[in-house]
Scaffold this motif. Structure first.
Motif, short mmCIF file in Angstrom:
data_model
loop_
_atom_site.label_atom_id
_atom_site.label_comp_id
_atom_site.label_asym_id
_atom_site.label_seq_id
_atom_site.Cartn_x
_atom_site.Cartn_y
_atom_site.Cartn_z
N UNK A 126 0.97 -1.00 0.14
CA UNK A 126 -0.02 -0.15 -0.09
C UNK A 126 0.86 1.24 0.10
N UNK A 127 2.06 1.12 0.82
CA UNK A 127 2.98 2.29 0.79
C UNK A 127 3.25 2.80 -0.63
N UNK A 128 3.40 2.09 -1.72
CA UNK A 128 3.84 2.52 -2.77
C UNK A 128 2.50 3.41 -3.49
N UNK A 129 1.52 2.93 -3.19
CA UNK A 129 0.36 3.49 -3.74
C UNK A 129 0.30 5.11 -3.29
N UNK A 130 0.55 5.49 -2.12
CA UNK A 130 0.61 6.73 -1.64
C UNK A 130 1.56 7.36 -2.45
N UNK A 131 2.85 6.86 -2.76
CA UNK A 131 3.62 7.62 -3.48
C UNK A 131 3.15 7.98 -4.78
N UNK A 132 2.72 7.01 -5.40
CA UNK A 132 2.14 7.04 -6.94
C UNK A 132 1.06 8.12 -6.81
N UNK A 133 0.13 8.29 -5.96
CA UNK A 133 -0.84 9.28 -5.78
C UNK A 133 -0.10 10.65 -5.51
N UNK A 134 0.87 10.74 -4.80
CA UNK A 134 1.42 12.00 -4.39
C UNK A 134 2.36 12.69 -5.77
N UNK A 135 2.74 11.61 -6.63
CA UNK A 135 3.81 11.89 -7.58
C UNK A 135 2.83 12.21 -8.84
N UNK A 136 1.85 11.51 -8.98
CA UNK A 136 1.12 11.67 -10.10
C UNK A 136 0.03 12.81 -10.15
N UNK A 137 -0.40 13.10 -9.04
CA UNK A 137 -1.25 14.31 -8.92
C UNK A 137 -0.57 15.56 -8.45
N UNK A 138 0.40 15.97 -8.88
CA UNK A 138 1.00 17.19 -8.51
C UNK A 138 0.45 18.41 -8.78
N UNK A 139 -0.71 18.30 -9.75
CA UNK A 139 -1.39 19.54 -10.03
C UNK A 139 -2.53 19.83 -9.01
N UNK A 140 -2.88 19.09 -7.87
CA UNK A 140 -3.70 19.32 -6.99
C UNK A 140 -3.27 20.86 -6.12
N UNK A 141 -4.29 21.48 -5.69
CA UNK A 141 -4.10 22.79 -5.05
C UNK A 141 -4.08 22.60 -3.61
N UNK A 142 -4.95 21.72 -2.94
CA UNK A 142 -5.06 21.60 -1.53
C UNK A 142 -5.44 20.31 -1.05
N UNK A 143 -4.21 19.39 -0.79
CA UNK A 143 -4.38 18.07 -0.37
C UNK A 143 -4.51 18.42 0.97
N UNK A 144 -5.54 17.28 1.36
CA UNK A 144 -5.86 17.24 2.89
C UNK A 144 -5.64 15.56 3.24
N UNK A 145 -5.01 15.70 4.59
CA UNK A 145 -4.80 14.39 5.33
C UNK A 145 -5.63 14.58 6.53
N UNK A 146 -6.36 13.56 6.72
CA UNK A 146 -7.39 13.19 8.02
C UNK A 146 -6.49 12.63 8.89
N UNK A 147 -6.31 12.95 9.87
CA UNK A 147 -5.42 12.58 11.13
C UNK A 147 -6.38 12.18 12.42
N UNK A 148 -5.88 11.47 13.35
CA UNK A 148 -4.88 10.89 13.46
C UNK A 148 -4.80 9.75 12.37
N UNK A 149 -3.62 9.39 11.77
CA UNK A 149 -3.70 8.12 10.56
C UNK A 149 -2.42 7.93 10.39
N UNK A 150 -2.26 6.81 9.75
CA UNK A 150 -0.82 6.26 9.24
C UNK A 150 -0.15 7.61 8.47
N UNK A 151 1.12 7.64 8.86
CA UNK A 151 1.94 8.90 8.49
C UNK A 151 2.33 8.88 7.06
#
Ligand SMILES: Cc1ncc(COP(=O)(O)O)c(C=O)c1O
Length: 355
Positions: free
Chosen positions: A87-112
């Protein structure tokens, strides 16, 4: 931007290490209650295809059969599945491929790792902290309307909270990618899972096979989502990212028999978790957070930093809570193990509290 040193995976932000994970707690003969990976002998239906795949290592991996098996397991077309190295690679793919997003939000507490992956890709991250007072329950209204990429976990590591499917689904909307980390969905018997939902715009479900099946060292997981979005993620994935043995595991774990076995494991886990929660309930000052729904429980213990270190002296590793945004040193995460291990652990914890 904060950086990890060479060979060091720490990622310090505002004094908090987002790169810290439970495996760093373990070592030198400690009983491991820090890592949420199930320890059990591998069933033959899983061990045999993995072992047999070693005969094919001269060939480059072919993800097609495993992708088809996972698609069938979730009743989705094959182009709505992307296999990943955990799953960890999935987060990297999302972060790298979606560089055009303006406001990424992470709902915490969660896996960092979702936040770490976003920051490593240069995103500015908005955190939404679910309040302790509400039992860390998901309130969709806390997520800003203009968030165009949202990460939420369900059931959530480290709180073990299972959010109602309606609350999670309410976050989906046109113009937004909603990433639901379901790495532990099978531990909750697939309750509240969105894995089969194809009607929600921009929904990407992240799944892991490393937890229940004890495959953390093999690295295997997958993403489920709209074909056009997954194609963008595949475009930034390293070539041959998922090895042939990992693909063999993915295909085996997608079979109906494997899914039935997962359900059985989830029900044994629920009984073991009840045992742990009941035993913790008898300890002075220890509060179990809510009604835990996964393979770990979160507890509040006064003087938690001291207690964690004292537990190490008695031979037990638990996961510190102070590297999770929204928690602190008085929070500890404890993996659910069998009743014998739990009983030994709880008596050690009692000793540390009486010291
Ligand atoms: C909530 C959550 N998501 C994802 C992962 C990563 O899983 P994987 O081993 O499949 O990369 C973890 C690992 O601890 C996790 O806790």
């Amino acid at each position: 931007m904060p950086r990890a040193g060479i060979g060091d995976r720490s990622f310090i932000l505002d004094g908090m290490d987002l790169g810290f994970h439970g495996d760093l707690e373990v070592g030198s003969g400690l009983v491991d209650l820090a890592v949420n990976v199930r320890r059990a002998p591998m069933p033959p239906w899983l061990a045999e295809p993995i072992a047999a795949s070693l005969a094919d290592l001269a060939a480059y991996p072919d993800p097609a059969p495993a992708t088809a098996a996972v698609a069938a397991r979730h009743t989705r077309p094959v182009d709505e599945v992307l296999l990943t190295a955990g799953a960890a690679q999935g987060f990297v793919l999302l972060a790298q491929a979606l560089r055009g997003v303006r406001r990424p939000v992470v709902v915490h507490p969660q896996f960092t790792e979702p936040e770490a992956a976003l920051r490593h890709a240069g995103h500015e991250v908005t955190r939404v902290l679910l309040p302790e007072g509400s039992g860390f329950a998901l309130d969709p209204a806390l997520v800003p309307d203009d968030a165009d990429l949202v990460f939420v976990g369900n059931p959530t590591n480290p709180t073990s909270v299972l959010h109602p499917v309606q609350a999670v689904a309410a976050l989906a909307r046109p113009g937004r990618v909603l990433v639901v980390d379901e790495a532990f969905a099978d531990t909750s018997g697939e309750a509240e899972s969105l894995a089969g939902r194809r009607d929600l715009p921009g929904l990407v479900v992240v799944r892991s096979l490393t937890k229940t099946w004890g495959l953390a060292g093999l690295r295997i997981g997958y993403l489920l989502g709209p074909a056009d979005l997954l194609a963008r993620l595949a475009a930034v994935q390293p070539l041959w990212a998922v090895s042939t043995p990992a693909l063999a595991a993915a295909a085996a774990c997608a079979s109906p028999a494997a899914v039935a076995a997962e359900r059985e494991i989830a029900s044994t886990l629920a009984a073991d978790r009840d045992h742990l929660v009941a035993a913790l309930g008898g300890l002075p000052g220890v509060t179990v957070q809510g009604r835990p729904a996964s393979s770990f429980v979160l507890v509040h213990v006064p003087d938690g930093g001291r207690v964690r270190l004292a537990l190490r002296d008695l031979g037990y590793a638990v996961r510190r809570g102070d590297t999770f945004p929204g928690l602190g040193a008085d929070w500890l995460r404890i993996a659910v193990r069998d009743t014998a291990i739990t009983d030994g652990f709880v008596s050690a914890l009692r000793k540390t509290l009486e010291a």
